[in-house]
Design an enzyme around this catalytic site. Structure first.
Site, PDB file in Angstrom:
ATOM      1  N   HIS A  11       0.925  -1.062  -0.077  1.00 17.03           N
ATOM      2  CA  HIS A  11      -0.286   0.260  -0.039  1.00 17.03           C
ATOM      3  C   HIS A  11       0.857   1.626  -0.125  1.00 17.03           C
ATOM      4  O   HIS A  11       0.646   2.184  -0.818  1.00 17.03           O
ATOM      5  CB  HIS A  11      -1.150  -0.304   1.419  1.00 17.03           C
ATOM      6  CG  HIS A  11      -2.340  -0.710   1.621  1.00 17.03           C
ATOM      7  ND1 HIS A  11      -2.248  -1.820   2.412  1.00 17.03           N
ATOM      8  CD2 HIS A  11      -2.582  -1.639   0.867  1.00 17.03           C
ATOM      9  CE1 HIS A  11      -3.090  -2.665   2.305  1.00 17.03           C
ATOM     10  NE2 HIS A  11      -3.520  -2.852   0.737  1.00 17.03           N
ATOM     11  N   LYS A  22     -16.780  -6.687   5.735  1.00 15.90           N
ATOM     12  CA  LYS A  22     -15.445  -7.107   5.743  1.00 15.90           C
ATOM     13  C   LYS A  22     -15.244  -7.297   7.525  1.00 15.90           C
ATOM     14  O   LYS A  22     -15.714  -6.112   8.230  1.00 15.90           O
ATOM     15  CB  LYS A  22     -14.085  -6.886   5.494  1.00 15.90           C
ATOM     16  CG  LYS A  22     -14.441  -6.573   3.910  1.00 15.90           C
ATOM     17  CD  LYS A  22     -13.065  -6.449   3.358  1.00 15.90           C
ATOM     18  CE  LYS A  22     -12.676  -6.148   1.648  1.00 15.90           C
ATOM     19  NZ  LYS A  22     -11.199  -5.745   1.322  1.00 15.90           N
ATOM     20  N   ARG A  64      -2.177  -6.231  -8.066  1.00 11.09           N
ATOM     21  CA  ARG A  64      -0.845  -7.339  -8.099  1.00 11.09           C
ATOM     22  C   ARG A  64      -0.737  -7.898  -8.513  1.00 11.09           C
ATOM     23  O   ARG A  64       0.064  -8.089  -8.695  1.00 11.09           O
ATOM     24  CB  ARG A  64      -0.270  -7.731  -6.559  1.00 11.09           C
ATOM     25  CG  ARG A  64      -0.765  -7.097  -5.388  1.00 11.09           C
ATOM     26  CD  ARG A  64      -0.858  -7.834  -4.008  1.00 11.09           C
ATOM     27  NE  ARG A  64      -1.820  -8.481  -3.817  1.00 11.09           N
ATOM     28  CZ  ARG A  64      -3.498  -8.043  -3.342  1.00 11.09           C
ATOM     29  NH1 ARG A  64      -3.087  -7.194  -2.145  1.00 11.09           N
ATOM     30  NH2 ARG A  64      -4.699  -9.096  -2.694  1.00 11.09           N
ATOM     31  N   SER A  71      -2.995  -7.372   2.746  1.00  6.04           N
ATOM     32  CA  SER A  71      -3.519  -8.067   4.193  1.00  6.04           C
ATOM     33  C   SER A  71      -3.596  -8.548   4.516  1.00  6.04           C
ATOM     34  O   SER A  71      -3.590  -9.337   5.914  1.00  6.04           O
ATOM     35  CB  SER A  71      -4.343  -6.231   4.449  1.00  6.04           C
ATOM     36  OG  SER A  71      -3.912  -5.195   4.421  1.00  6.04           O
TER      37      SER A  71
END
Length: 157
Positions: free
Chosen positions: A17, A41, A90, A128
């Site tokens: 990040h 979440k 990514r 994460s």
């Protein structure tokens, strides 16, 4: 002034990040790191702690503001006078989801543009989720997250 929004849950913020934030900060006058209060979440860290971690991690970057939001991203962008959303990619697997989100945002506000940035190679595998999984087994994440937040993370172990 060109203002871009970099949204995410940042649960926790990672070196990946931070890589995106630093690189985007060279492209825009102001970057707002928008920490989402995503009720769908289950976050490891509460919203206040996530905001604090992002602020600590970006404190030396002059054109970064950190704010939380609890609305549609396009509404938050409008409130902040931004038409640019930054997202990190990514892997190819990220692209399909991010493309759908970009189209959904554009369907809500046709003036919104999404810019995709890839992290540098050494940060490409960091997420994460990976950090949370390592933490769940008391593993060392010091090479995956900004050093400024290690004390906060250690309290969660």
């Amino acid at each position: 002034m060109k203002i871009a929004i970099y949204p995410g849950t940042f649960d926790p913020i990672t070196n990946g990040h931070l890589d995106i934030i630093k690189r985007a900060s060279k492209m825009f006058d102001k970057i707002i790191v928008a920490v989402a209060n995503n009720k769908s979440k289950k976050s490891m860290f509460d919203l206040e702690t996530r905001v604090k971690m992002v602020k600590l991690s970006t404190k030396n970057l002059k054109n970064i503001k950190v704010k939380s939001f609890n609305s549609l991203l396009v509404d938050f962008a409008k409130q902040e006078n931004s038409k640019i959303i930054i997202r990190g990619l990514r892997a190819v697997s990220d692209f399909e989801y991010e493309l759908q989100m970009s189209y959904a945002n554009q369907s809500l506000d046709s003036k919104i543009d999404t810019i995709f940035l890839m992290p540098t190679l050494n940060n490409a595998f960091i997420s994460s989720s990976i950090v949370r999984n390592i933490l769940a087994y008391n593993g060392d994440v010091s090479h995956l997250v900004p050093k400024e937040i290690l004390d906060i993370i250690k309290l969660k172990k």
